[in-house]
Design an enzyme around this catalytic site. Sequence first.
Site, PDB file in Angstrom:
ATOM      1  N   ALA A 173      37.244  69.784  50.592  1.00  0.00           N
ATOM      2  CA  ALA A 173      36.287  70.275  51.589  1.00  0.00           C
ATOM      3  C   ALA A 173      36.825  71.421  52.433  1.00  0.00           C
ATOM      4  CB  ALA A 173      35.839  69.133  52.485  1.00  0.00           C
ATOM      5  N   THR A 174      38.136  71.505  52.603  1.00  0.00           N
ATOM      6  CA  THR A 174      38.673  72.642  53.364  1.00  0.00           C
ATOM      7  C   THR A 174      38.266  73.930  52.652  1.00  0.00           C
ATOM      8  OG1 THR A 174      40.506  71.339  54.222  1.00  0.00           O
ATOM      9  CG2 THR A 174      40.809  73.733  54.209  1.00  0.00           C
ATOM     10  N   ASN A 192      34.332  63.279  61.962  1.00  0.00           N
ATOM     11  CA  ASN A 192      35.478  62.558  61.408  1.00  0.00           C
ATOM     12  C   ASN A 192      36.325  61.878  62.462  1.00  0.00           C
ATOM     13  OD1 ASN A 192      35.959  65.515  61.813  1.00  0.00           O
ATOM     14  ND2 ASN A 192      38.075  64.846  61.597  1.00  0.00           N
ATOM     15  N   GLN A 236      32.216  63.143  55.682  1.00  0.00           N
ATOM     16  CA  GLN A 236      32.251  61.727  56.096  1.00  0.00           C
ATOM     17  C   GLN A 236      30.891  61.049  55.906  1.00  0.00           C
ATOM     18  OE1 GLN A 236      35.041  60.250  56.730  1.00  0.00           O
ATOM     19  NE2 GLN A 236      36.447  61.912  57.259  1.00  0.00           N
ATOM     20  N   SER A 274      34.050  65.995  49.696  1.00  0.00           N
ATOM     21  CA  SER A 274      35.439  65.852  49.248  1.00  0.00           C
ATOM     22  C   SER A 274      35.646  64.480  48.612  1.00  0.00           C
ATOM     23  CB  SER A 274      36.360  66.010  50.460  1.00  0.00           C
ATOM     24  OG  SER A 274      37.694  65.814  50.090  1.00  0.00           O
ATOM     25  N   HIS A 302      38.368  62.582  47.957  1.00  0.00           N
ATOM     26  CA  HIS A 302      39.347  61.564  48.373  1.00  0.00           C
ATOM     27  C   HIS A 302      38.882  60.700  49.542  1.00  0.00           C
ATOM     28  CE1 HIS A 302      41.511  63.505  51.924  1.00  0.00           C
ATOM     29  NE2 HIS A 302      40.829  64.532  51.471  1.00  0.00           N
ATOM     30  N   THR A 339      40.970  77.996  36.965  1.00  0.00           N
ATOM     31  CA  THR A 339      40.600  76.941  36.007  1.00  0.00           C
ATOM     32  C   THR A 339      40.207  75.675  36.753  1.00  0.00           C
ATOM     33  OG1 THR A 339      42.135  77.879  34.439  1.00  0.00           O
ATOM     34  CG2 THR A 339      41.438  75.610  34.011  1.00  0.00           C
ATOM     35  N   CYS A 391      44.328  65.417  60.146  1.00  0.00           N
ATOM     36  CA  CYS A 391      44.596  66.837  59.937  1.00  0.00           C
ATOM     37  C   CYS A 391      45.103  67.511  61.197  1.00  0.00           C
ATOM     38  CB  CYS A 391      43.326  67.552  59.488  1.00  0.00           C
ATOM     39  SG  CYS A 391      42.474  66.689  58.186  1.00  0.00           S
TER      40      CYS A 391
END
Length: 372
Positions: free
Chosen positions: A69-70, A146, A176, A196, A198, A234, A316
């Site tokens: 997501a960053t 978040n 989130q 994202s 994870h 890739t 973060c």
Amino acid sequence: MIYLDNAATTAMSEIAIEEYKKYAQDFFFNPSATYIQSVEISNILNEGREKLKKILGVKKGDIIFTSGATESNNLAIRGSVREGKWEYVFSAGEHPSVYNIAKEMMREGKIVKFVPLLKSGEVDYFSLSKVLNDKTRLVSCMYVNNVTGVINDVNKISKIVREKSPSALLHVDGVQAFCKIPFNLQQTDVDLFSLSAHKFNGPKGVGALYVKNKSGLKNIVFGGGQEYGLRSGTENVPGIMSMVKVAEQVDIKKNYEKVFKLKDCFLQKMKVLPDVKIVGGITSPYILLIIFPGVNGETLVRVIEKDVVVGRGSACSSKKAGNYVLENMGIPINQLKGAIRISFNPNLSESEVKQAAEIIIKGYNALLEKLK
Ligand code: PMP
């Protein structure tokens, strides 16, 4: 050890690992090559895009696979910047991967406006409507915060943006919310949406950006032209396929109900500490921010870490002093210190959550005793 920092990251599920392995070992071909094996991978990736669109509830538009997501947020915002006197609008509660882009854009001399937060933690919808005009190029506002778990009314935001700035793009950081909160973008007009893997038991380093209209976006990375020319490099096929698989099989509504109960169990236990303060108005059941008065949250995290792992609000930015999201909600600095973020996962049991609450309460009482 009971892990309650699921807003920071989650463990990969068995299904995610299995799918990852399949595309890392057996179907490892580069999707950009021209032989049949690669064409098949490319087709599978495209099917994955359609599956994510279906979960988002959109028919139009494309999915750009990213490294998380960053990157999705950077592509959405940086890719929307245009020459000229355009204005860029951000909520004051955004994740650093949005907030720090806004700060950088200010340093570059662009017109950047921050919309304040209400005491409830939601973006101030009235202030938002006041800053928008026909010069607004982009509005970026997250779905679920978040740090606090506060849910913004994205539908309302979308309506305000469309009414006040019909030509502006609306970007939503949905990290989130995706695969956690039941929603459907069919009813909510959004141009760009970040997610994202994870955060919902998928692999780290993979995510996506939904783009309603690709022609409104410019690439920020130059290279071989993968992902419609918007994200060269890739593709991380095992990561992408693993993410798609988890997203596809997750029962969002069932998990939501389960996690709702888990949060409630936790809160029931917390009733023995009448002085603790729950932050935020309408929040996601997945996230709970609690202020423990009289102690330092960081010390409490360390006291209990062998038995229960909790976060401080934003992994973060946890190394930085202060926390702008809470400050922007008007929470006094002296209270900020005692904040701890508990974040749940549907894989947890009620007894684990109750046990974790007891450990936290014990740790807090022991700390208070020491400080007397
Ligand atoms: N936005 C939000 C709301 C987040 O919670 C996070 C992760 N902390 C990100 C963006 C960044 O996601 P990633 O780790 O995939 O770069």
